[in-house]
Design an enzyme around this catalytic site. Structure first.
Site, PDB file in Angstrom:
ATOM      1  N   GLU A  13       0.869  -1.180   0.000  1.00 38.33           N
ATOM      2  CA  GLU A  13       0.000   0.000   0.000  1.00 38.33           C
ATOM      3  C   GLU A  13       0.906   1.231   0.000  1.00 38.33           C
ATOM      4  OE1 GLU A  13      -2.824  -0.315   3.232  1.00 38.33           O
ATOM      5  OE2 GLU A  13      -3.738  -2.111   2.348  1.00 38.33           O
ATOM      6  N   GLU A  48       9.958  -8.431  -3.613  1.00 40.63           N
ATOM      7  CA  GLU A  48       9.794  -9.649  -2.773  1.00 40.63           C
ATOM      8  C   GLU A  48      10.566  -9.523  -1.462  1.00 40.63           C
ATOM      9  OE1 GLU A  48       7.593 -11.367  -4.048  1.00 40.63           O
ATOM     10  OE2 GLU A  48       7.875 -11.647  -6.202  1.00 40.63           O
ATOM     11  N   ILE A  78      33.701  -1.626 -16.911  1.00 40.31           N
ATOM     12  CA  ILE A  78      34.534  -2.159 -18.010  1.00 40.31           C
ATOM     13  C   ILE A  78      34.223  -1.421 -19.312  1.00 40.31           C
ATOM     14  CG2 ILE A  78      34.807  -4.202 -19.503  1.00 40.31           C
ATOM     15  CD1 ILE A  78      34.706  -5.913 -16.925  1.00 40.31           C
TER      16      ILE A  78
HETATM   17  C1  LIG Z   1       8.937  -2.003  -9.513  1.00 46.73           C
HETATM   18  C2  LIG Z   1       8.261  -2.563  -8.312  1.00 46.73           C
HETATM   19  C3  LIG Z   1       7.313  -3.560  -8.461  1.00 46.73           C
HETATM   20  C4  LIG Z   1       6.630  -4.047  -7.330  1.00 46.73           C
HETATM   21  N1  LIG Z   1       5.651  -5.001  -7.497  1.00 46.73           N
HETATM   22  C5  LIG Z   1       4.877  -5.352  -6.425  1.00 46.73           C
HETATM   23  C6  LIG Z   1       3.767  -6.243  -6.596  1.00 46.73           C
HETATM   24  O1  LIG Z   1       3.521  -6.760  -7.690  1.00 46.73           O
HETATM   25  N2  LIG Z   1       2.949  -6.472  -5.537  1.00 46.73           N
HETATM   26  C7  LIG Z   1       3.195  -5.926  -4.299  1.00 46.73           C
HETATM   27  O2  LIG Z   1       2.428  -6.194  -3.368  1.00 46.73           O
HETATM   28  N3  LIG Z   1       4.270  -5.102  -4.107  1.00 46.73           N
HETATM   29  C8  LIG Z   1       5.111  -4.810  -5.131  1.00 46.73           C
HETATM   30  N4  LIG Z   1       6.190  -3.959  -4.954  1.00 46.73           N
HETATM   31  C9  LIG Z   1       6.411  -3.371  -3.640  1.00 46.73           C
HETATM   32  C10 LIG Z   1       7.628  -3.945  -2.949  1.00 46.73           C
HETATM   33  O3  LIG Z   1       7.348  -5.232  -2.473  1.00 46.73           O
HETATM   34  C11 LIG Z   1       7.988  -2.965  -1.802  1.00 46.73           C
HETATM   35  O4  LIG Z   1       8.459  -1.772  -2.417  1.00 46.73           O
HETATM   36  C12 LIG Z   1       9.029  -3.538  -0.903  1.00 46.73           C
HETATM   37  O5  LIG Z   1       8.505  -4.596  -0.138  1.00 46.73           O
HETATM   38  C13 LIG Z   1       9.583  -2.459   0.069  1.00 46.73           C
HETATM   39  O6  LIG Z   1       8.539  -1.781   0.687  1.00 46.73           O
HETATM   40  P1  LIG Z   1       8.535  -0.177   0.721  1.00 46.73           P
HETATM   41  O7  LIG Z   1       8.817   0.306  -0.643  1.00 46.73           O
HETATM   42  O8  LIG Z   1       7.269   0.258   1.358  1.00 46.73           O
HETATM   43  O9  LIG Z   1       9.747   0.215   1.646  1.00 46.73           O
HETATM   44  P2  LIG Z   1       9.688   0.321   3.266  1.00 46.73           P
HETATM   45  O10 LIG Z   1       9.058  -0.879   3.827  1.00 46.73           O
HETATM   46  O11 LIG Z   1       9.112   1.638   3.606  1.00 46.73           O
HETATM   47  O12 LIG Z   1      11.242   0.303   3.600  1.00 46.73           O
HETATM   48  C14 LIG Z   1      12.077   1.450   3.422  1.00 46.73           C
HETATM   49  C15 LIG Z   1      13.493   1.064   3.879  1.00 46.73           C
HETATM   50  O13 LIG Z   1      13.477   0.695   5.268  1.00 46.73           O
HETATM   51  C16 LIG Z   1      14.003  -0.615   5.425  1.00 46.73           C
HETATM   52  N5  LIG Z   1      13.271  -1.293   6.507  1.00 46.73           N
HETATM   53  C17 LIG Z   1      11.937  -1.449   6.627  1.00 46.73           C
HETATM   54  N6  LIG Z   1      11.642  -2.119   7.764  1.00 46.73           N
HETATM   55  C18 LIG Z   1      12.821  -2.406   8.370  1.00 46.73           C
HETATM   56  C19 LIG Z   1      13.193  -3.094   9.559  1.00 46.73           C
HETATM   57  N7  LIG Z   1      12.275  -3.648  10.372  1.00 46.73           N
HETATM   58  N8  LIG Z   1      14.502  -3.181   9.885  1.00 46.73           N
HETATM   59  C20 LIG Z   1      15.449  -2.639   9.056  1.00 46.73           C
HETATM   60  N9  LIG Z   1      15.165  -1.980   7.902  1.00 46.73           N
HETATM   61  C21 LIG Z   1      13.858  -1.866   7.555  1.00 46.73           C
HETATM   62  C22 LIG Z   1      13.775  -1.294   4.093  1.00 46.73           C
HETATM   63  O14 LIG Z   1      14.678  -2.382   3.906  1.00 46.73           O
HETATM   64  C23 LIG Z   1      14.053  -0.145   3.128  1.00 46.73           C
HETATM   65  O15 LIG Z   1      15.439   0.002   2.971  1.00 46.73           O
HETATM   66  C24 LIG Z   1       6.919  -3.518  -6.056  1.00 46.73           C
HETATM   67  C25 LIG Z   1       7.912  -2.528  -5.925  1.00 46.73           C
HETATM   68  C26 LIG Z   1       8.573  -2.044  -7.026  1.00 46.73           C
HETATM   69  C27 LIG Z   1       9.592  -0.951  -6.861  1.00 46.73           C
END
Ligand SMILES: Cc1cc2nc3c(=O)[nH]c(=O)nc-3n(C[C@H](O)[C@H](O)[C@H](O)COP(=O)(O)OP(=O)(O)OC[C@H]3O[C@@H](n4cnc5c(N)ncnc54)[C@H](O)[C@@H]3O)c2cc1C
Length: 401
Positions: free
Chosen positions: A131, A379, A353
């Site tokens: 979301e 993922e 490279i």
């Molecule tokens: C091109 C693309 C396609 C996608 N396709 C899908 C899809 O088909 N379906 C779907 O449901 N989602 C999809 N996603 C979403 C994707 O799964 C999420 O972007 C991803 O899980 C990260 O969530 P976020 O972007 O909200 O980052 P956040 O959860 O906000 O994280 C931000 C940063 O904080 C870090 N972080 C978060 N929690 C912790 C913790 N507890 N400890 C340490 N570090 C933490 C994360 O590693 C990251 O570096 C897609 C994303 C992209 C970019």
């Protein structure tokens, strides 16, 4: 190029499928990938070709018209496809996850209704957990389903749906408090709904809107969208598995096989980057000899090839573990983490490279350089993988003192 990333012990059928896919990638994907990617154009002809090859039904059981192949076969095909163009593997991946979730968790009626048409690629799957306010923290989902007679009414906004526009079946994870008293753990009050829709953008079904494509730095061609539910009515028989409250576990199961898939993509992109780097290094001359003859460049090639081999071995191990029926969350997390990090590093080395030419859109490595970062996120980010790996290790190596 076949010296690297070999897989021992494949059956004749697996070898035949892989040879066919590799041939398709070399002839139909690589020659057009960069041009289509620069135009952000959906690769319809490639998708039609994959349908003909039966790839949309690769892991769907034969009784539903699929090829009934293993996760390993699937992952090795994904590796080949990502070697050609990562976006194409993205088109198949969400479809594969939804088909897998239906196979594992669907009611008989749901399997009969969807799987045969998914096997042909007529029905195309997307899955939606994220979301606007959350991705890693799935337990914080706020989209909601409320029961109304024989239907549920869904409200909320979803983000980042790969294939959001082109799919016709979306597995959507929402909160559903029905039957779950106040204070129930968040992951026990979530439900996966199977939402059918028309392909395209705008209001694709009453109460369901797919706004336009999100403009991305890479991973172009494949559509990534938001999804808005505003009074969306879904019949009760479209709750995955027929019972509410199981959605979190169903999705996590799907994402676990998805992680092997992302690892396989990392392997494929890294292999391509190595191929481009090793080829360029023998053509470009500096200081009177091919740059491949400078030890610094040879060391880069050695490191790149070692990473390609290591990532491939871990990915194959994770897939085989799942195929054997064992829990593979540790192996899948490790493979996804290592393959995506190594992919980024191998691509970066191939880019270096190429010198200045790597910065030109005329060279394929420019595209790979923009694609590799997506694998660090999708993922589950590296941090999330390390959390999974760490927790599992503490379970396995519990202090006995
Ligand atoms: C091109 C693309 C396609 C996608 N396709 C899908 C899809 O088909 N379906 C779907 O449901 N989602 C999809 N996603 C979403 C994707 O799964 C999420 O972007 C991803 O899980 C990260 O969530 P976020 O972007 O909200 O980052 P956040 O959860 O906000 O994280 C931000 C940063 O904080 C870090 N972080 C978060 N929690 C912790 C913790 N507890 N400890 C340490 N570090 C933490 C994360 O590693 C990251 O570096 C897609 C994303 C992209 C970019």
């Amino acid at each position: 190029m076949s010296r690297l990333a070999q897989t021992a012990g494949l059956t004749d059928i697996q070898q035949e499928i892989l040879a066919t896919v590799r041939d398709f990638v070399d002839k139909e994907i690589i020659p057009v990938a960069t041009e289509l990617e620069h135009r952000d154009e959906y690769p319809q002809a490639i998708v039609d070709g994959l349908k003909e090859l039966g790839l949309f039904g690769l892991m769907i059981p034969e009784e539903y018209g699929g090829l009934g192949e293993s996760l390993l076969t699937y992952a090795l095909c994904v590796e080949e496809i990502a070697r050609g163009w990562m976006s194409v593997s993205g088109i198949i991946n969400t479809h594969f996850i939804v088909a897998y979730m239906l196979k594992q968790h669907g009611t008989q009626e749901q399997k009969d209704h969807f799987l045969p048409r998914m096997a042909t690629g007529e029905v195309r799957g997307a899955f939606s957990m994220s979301e606007p306010a959350l991705g890693s923290d799935v337990s914080a989902i706020t989209s909601k389903a409320v029961r109304d007679g024989e239907e549920y009414v869904l409200n909320g906004q979803k983000m980042w749906l790969t294939n959001g526009g082109s799919s016709t079946l979306v597995a959507v994870l929402v909160r559903s408090d029905e039957g779950h008293p106040e204070g129930t753990a968040p992951h026990k009050s979530m439900t996966t709904f199977l939402v059918e829709k028309e392909p395209g953008f705008g209001e694709v079904r009453p109460g369901l809107t797919i706004p336009g494509k999100i403009d991305k730095m890479g991973y172009k061609g494949v559509d990534t969208t938001e999804l808005i539910m505003d009074g969306l009515r879904i019949p009760a028989n479209r709750v995955l598995g027929g019972t509410t409250g199981r959605g979190f576990y169903q999705m996590m199961d799907g994402v676990e096989v998805g992680r092997v898939n992302v690892a396989a993509r990392g392997c494929g992109v890294a292999q391509r980057a190595f191929e481009l780097g090793v080829s360029y290094a023998q053509q470009r001359h500096t200081f009177g000899k091919p740059i491949a003859q400078h030890q610094a460049i040879q060391f880069k090639l050695a490191e790149m090839a070692t990473k390609v081999e290591a990532a491939h071995a871990m990915m194959v191990n994770a897939a085989r573990k799942k195929d054997s029926g064992e829990r593979n969350d540790l192996e899948a997390g490790m493979a996804k983490y290592l393959a995506s990090e190594y992919c980024k590093e191998v691509v970066e080395d191939a880019f270096r490279i190429h010198g200045g030419y790597g910065f030109s859109k005329e060279y394929e490595i420019e595209r790979l350089y923009r694609e590799a970062p997506m694998l660090l996120i999708g993922e589950g980010t590296a941090e999330i993988q390390k959390m999974i790996i760490g927790r599992r290790l503490l379970e396995e190596y519990r202090f006995q003192g």
